[in-house]
Design a protein around this motif. Structure first.
Motif, PDB file in Angstrom:
ATOM      1  N   PHE A   1      35.792 -87.715  80.507  1.00  0.00           N
ATOM      2  CA  PHE A   1      34.396 -87.533  80.099  1.00  0.00           C
ATOM      3  C   PHE A   1      34.075 -86.060  79.871  1.00  0.00           C
ATOM      4  O   PHE A   1      33.297 -85.729  78.976  1.00  0.00           O
ATOM      5  N   VAL A   2      34.653 -85.172  80.660  1.00  0.00           N
ATOM      6  CA  VAL A   2      34.466 -83.740  80.413  1.00  0.00           C
ATOM      7  C   VAL A   2      34.992 -83.374  79.033  1.00  0.00           C
ATOM      8  O   VAL A   2      34.377 -82.588  78.296  1.00  0.00           O
ATOM      9  N   SER A   3      36.129 -83.950  78.652  1.00  0.00           N
ATOM     10  CA  SER A   3      36.663 -83.717  77.310  1.00  0.00           C
ATOM     11  C   SER A   3      35.709 -84.260  76.252  1.00  0.00           C
ATOM     12  O   SER A   3      35.495 -83.620  75.201  1.00  0.00           O
ATOM     13  N   ARG A   4      35.113 -85.414  76.528  1.00  0.00           N
ATOM     14  CA  ARG A   4      34.156 -85.987  75.581  1.00  0.00           C
ATOM     15  C   ARG A   4      32.910 -85.123  75.477  1.00  0.00           C
ATOM     16  O   ARG A   4      32.398 -84.885  74.372  1.00  0.00           O
ATOM     17  N   LEU A   5      32.398 -84.643  76.605  1.00  0.00           N
ATOM     18  CA  LEU A   5      31.256 -83.730  76.585  1.00  0.00           C
ATOM     19  C   LEU A   5      31.552 -82.494  75.752  1.00  0.00           C
ATOM     20  O   LEU A   5      30.727 -82.051  74.939  1.00  0.00           O
ATOM     21  N   THR A   6      32.724 -81.931  75.949  1.00  0.00           N
ATOM     22  CA  THR A   6      33.112 -80.720  75.226  1.00  0.00           C
ATOM     23  C   THR A   6      33.100 -80.955  73.727  1.00  0.00           C
ATOM     24  O   THR A   6      32.581 -80.133  72.948  1.00  0.00           O
ATOM     25  N   ALA A   7      33.650 -82.078  73.302  1.00  0.00           N
ATOM     26  CA  ALA A   7      33.672 -82.404  71.878  1.00  0.00           C
ATOM     27  C   ALA A   7      32.264 -82.648  71.345  1.00  0.00           C
ATOM     28  O   ALA A   7      31.892 -82.155  70.271  1.00  0.00           O
ATOM     29  N   ALA A   8      31.472 -83.410  72.096  1.00  0.00           N
ATOM     30  CA  ALA A   8      30.125 -83.760  71.638  1.00  0.00           C
ATOM     31  C   ALA A   8      29.235 -82.533  71.526  1.00  0.00           C
ATOM     32  O   ALA A   8      28.473 -82.390  70.556  1.00  0.00           O
ATOM     33  N   TYR A   9      29.309 -81.630  72.498  1.00  0.00           N
ATOM     34  CA  TYR A   9      28.463 -80.441  72.462  1.00  0.00           C
ATOM     35  C   TYR A   9      28.859 -79.507  71.327  1.00  0.00           C
ATOM     36  O   TYR A   9      27.997 -78.900  70.678  1.00  0.00           O
ATOM     37  N   GLN A  10      30.170 -79.394  71.080  1.00  0.00           N
ATOM     38  CA  GLN A  10      30.569 -78.537  69.968  1.00  0.00           C
ATOM     39  C   GLN A  10      30.080 -79.117  68.648  1.00  0.00           C
ATOM     40  O   GLN A  10      29.570 -78.384  67.790  1.00  0.00           O
ATOM     41  N   ALA A  11      30.235 -80.429  68.458  1.00  0.00           N
ATOM     42  CA  ALA A  11      29.765 -81.045  67.214  1.00  0.00           C
ATOM     43  C   ALA A  11      28.259 -80.910  67.072  1.00  0.00           C
ATOM     44  O   ALA A  11      27.746 -80.722  65.962  1.00  0.00           O
ATOM     45  N   TYR A  12      27.543 -81.004  68.181  1.00  0.00           N
ATOM     46  CA  TYR A  12      26.091 -80.823  68.145  1.00  0.00           C
ATOM     47  C   TYR A  12      25.745 -79.421  67.628  1.00  0.00           C
ATOM     48  O   TYR A  12      24.930 -79.271  66.710  1.00  0.00           O
ATOM     49  N   TYR A  13      26.373 -78.410  68.227  1.00  0.00           N
ATOM     50  CA  TYR A  13      26.112 -77.045  67.767  1.00  0.00           C
ATOM     51  C   TYR A  13      26.456 -76.888  66.293  1.00  0.00           C
ATOM     52  O   TYR A  13      25.702 -76.269  65.531  1.00  0.00           O
ATOM     53  N   GLU A  14      27.573 -77.426  65.886  1.00  0.00           N
ATOM     54  CA  GLU A  14      28.028 -77.266  64.503  1.00  0.00           C
ATOM     55  C   GLU A  14      27.042 -77.838  63.493  1.00  0.00           C
ATOM     56  O   GLU A  14      27.011 -77.389  62.343  1.00  0.00           O
ATOM     57  N   HIS A  15      26.220 -78.796  63.909  1.00  0.00           N
ATOM     58  CA  HIS A  15      25.348 -79.494  62.962  1.00  0.00           C
ATOM     59  C   HIS A  15      23.864 -79.207  63.145  1.00  0.00           C
ATOM     60  O   HIS A  15      23.043 -79.783  62.428  1.00  0.00           O
ATOM     61  N   MET A  16      23.506 -78.318  64.057  1.00  0.00           N
ATOM     62  CA  MET A  16      22.103 -78.018  64.313  1.00  0.00           C
ATOM     63  C   MET A  16      21.765 -76.572  63.947  1.00  0.00           C
ATOM     64  O   MET A  16      22.585 -75.664  64.157  1.00  0.00           O
ATOM     65  N   PRO A  17      20.550 -76.325  63.443  1.00  0.00           N
ATOM     66  CA  PRO A  17      20.139 -74.955  63.105  1.00  0.00           C
ATOM     67  C   PRO A  17      19.626 -74.209  64.336  1.00  0.00           C
ATOM     68  O   PRO A  17      18.432 -73.972  64.514  1.00  0.00           O
TER      69      PRO A  17
END
Length: 513
Positions: free
Chosen positions: A263-279
């Motif tokens: 789940f920590v790995s999933r959090l890491t992926a999800a947060y990076q994708a969030y940053y990549e797609h938000m202004p």
């Protein structure tokens, strides 16, 4: 793959900032070819549009992500791409005031976050990007006035691709808000359902960075969402579905099926994708499974907006009334709680707005004597909630703007919901969803909620339609509209004002007009 530490340090050091004044109009004519100038791009990379966000008086973030094949990892070369950007005072870009070159890095999915500074307060600007021979659509944004007398805010949340089209954004765009406040569930992590209105990409839930990138890319192809991002600056925060339903900190909804490390790995992926797609600014560059999201915005003496993070630092949800009343339960975590308390105490603003992903007012789900609460919301963290409500008595005109519930629920905030005679200390607007839950049946909705109205006298409006809330904030009051669409099962639907409400300065609570 996660964000390399070198990339993260470079972004933090630079602040993802670039600005350069220009004296006259210039078309984007420099040789900004693909792969840092070495190889031309195969197709138009601006398939995910443009966006702006986190406005200040003299700065705003502008965003894009290069993706020639958006639902398949982006389809970009595994090398940096030089991207030119311009900010102008006019839509025709004859009065360019800032320009520069940003590097779209493959480590960040070729996303671009430019923190444009040195702008004039309270002004509309237009912006655009160029990569190779391709020029992006133009976006419209604005800075915050130094001391505005009014502010128009649109509140949105919960846009589930599979439940319907993002139809409410078409009406929101016509209303021309100064700011869009999005309080969570930008994407949904659910697996594809063949019978859905629109089917999620992929073959299951996202777990990897590539899978989350593809899910965000699919959502950003919605034409109404694309247009709304290009029409006004957004202030965003996330809730649970950007990662995993009902997660708390580093605890997943189903710990028996997701190990802690997984789940920590999933959090890491999800947060990076969030940053990549938000202004958002470089302060939100993730550090592994952590993302700095709580922050505040000042609109002169008119309003202070505190944006919360109610997911990363919370205790795991309880399932009992005793657990909900446990003083050890926290929604915010100690550092964020202290930050919020300080911001409230130091505020000299007329309106003190709090963006909370989840509902703060009580929801008593048990008709008649006794209580039954919705534990994922603030009802599950009552000691901390009551402490915050007590602080609201010490600040001017507190108003909470929330989401999550997939319904409109507008309430008075009470100092202590255990005491029927407790004082009203503020107002809360729980915005309905953009599309989540789809078109609900009125009869079934009323059968569920009408019997509970007597146990929740603080509710002023409760409704099942899809849409958003629109606020006109002035010195003397806030005029609110519940804007709803007839259906989200079709790409287009007429919008109406379901309800009009008012919060008067100096008078805690909300009333229907």
């Amino acid at each position: 793959m996660t964000m390399p530490e070198l990339t993260r340090r470079r972004l933090l050091a630079a602040g993802a900032a670039a600005s350069g004044a220009v004296a006259a109009s210039q078309l984007l004519t420099a040789p900004a070819a693909g792969a840092a100038g070495r190889r031309p791009l195969a197709a138009d990379p601006f398939t995910l549009g443009v966006a702006s966000g986190d406005p200040l008086t003299t700065a705003v973030v502008i965003w894009t992500r290069l993706a020639v094949d958006p639902l398949n990892g982006g389809g970009m070369p595994d090398s940096p791409v030089a991207v030119q950007w311009q900010v102008a005072q006019d839509q025709s870009f004859r009065k360019v005031v800032r320009r520069g070159v940003a590097i779209a890095d493959p480590d960040l999915a070729h996303s671009v976050h430019v923190d444009v500074r040195g702008l004039e307060p309270g002004r509309v600007y237009w912006y655009r990007f160029r990569a190779g021979t391709y020029v992006s659509p133009a976006g419209r944004t604005r800075t915050i006035a130094r001391d505005p007398s009014k502010l128009r805010v649109a509140l949105a949340s919960c846009q589930n691709w599979q439940n319907g089209y993002f139809t409410p954004y078409a009406d929101m765009r016509e209303q021309e808000p100064d700011i869009v406040l999005f309080v969570g569930d930008y994407i949904y992590e659910s697996a594809p359902t063949a019978s859905a209105v629109r089917v999620h990409e992929g073959s299951g839930e996202p777990y990897s960075l590539l899978q989350y990138r593809n899910r965000y890319a699919q959502y950003k192809t919605d034409p109404d969402l694309l247009a709304m991002h290009a029409a006004a600056p957004w202030i965003v925060t996330f809730d649970d579905h950007e990662v995993d339903n009902d997660f708390a900190g580093d605890v997943p909804q189903d710990p028996a099926q997701q190990s802690h490390d997984a789940f920590v790995s999933r959090l890491t992926a999800a947060y990076q994708a969030y940053y990549e797609h938000m202004p958002v600014r470089a302060s939100a560059v993730p550090n592994g499974p952590h993302l700095q999201m709580y922050r505040s915005f000042d609109f002169g003496r008119l309003a202070r907006l505190n944006v919360l993070d109610t997911r990363q630092f919370r205790s795991d949800q309880t399932t009992t009334q005793a657990g909900a009343e446990d003083p050890a339960m926290t929604m915010l975590g100690a550092p964020q709680r202290a930050w919020l308390a300080g911001n409230l105490a130091s505020s000299h603003a007329r309106w003190n707005l709090t963006a909370s992903q989840i509902m703060m007012a009580e929801t008593d789900l048990l008709a008649g004597p006794g209580k039954e609460w919705f534990y994922d919301a603030w009802d599950g963290y009552q000691v901390e909630r009551n402490d915050l409500l007590a602080r609201f008595r010490q600040v001017d005109n507190p108003v909470v703007l929330s989401g999550d519930r997939h319904l409109t629920m507008i309430s008075d905030l009470k100092r202590d919901y255990a005491d029927p005679g407790s004082a009203v200390v503020g107002a809360e607007f729980v915005g309905t969803s953009i599309s989540s839950n789809g078109d609900q049946d009125a009869t079934a909705f009323n059968a569920m909620w009408d019997p509970l109205r007597g146990d929740n006298p603080h509710w002023k409006v409760i409704d099942y339609h899809r849409g958003y809330h629109l606020f006109d904030i002035g010195e003397r009051g806030i005029d609110a509209q519940v804007r709803v669409v007839g259906t989200v099962l079709k790409p287009q639907s007429a919008s109406t004002t379901l309800s009009s409400l008012r919060v008067d300065a100096g008078r805690p609570g909300v009333h229907v007009v």
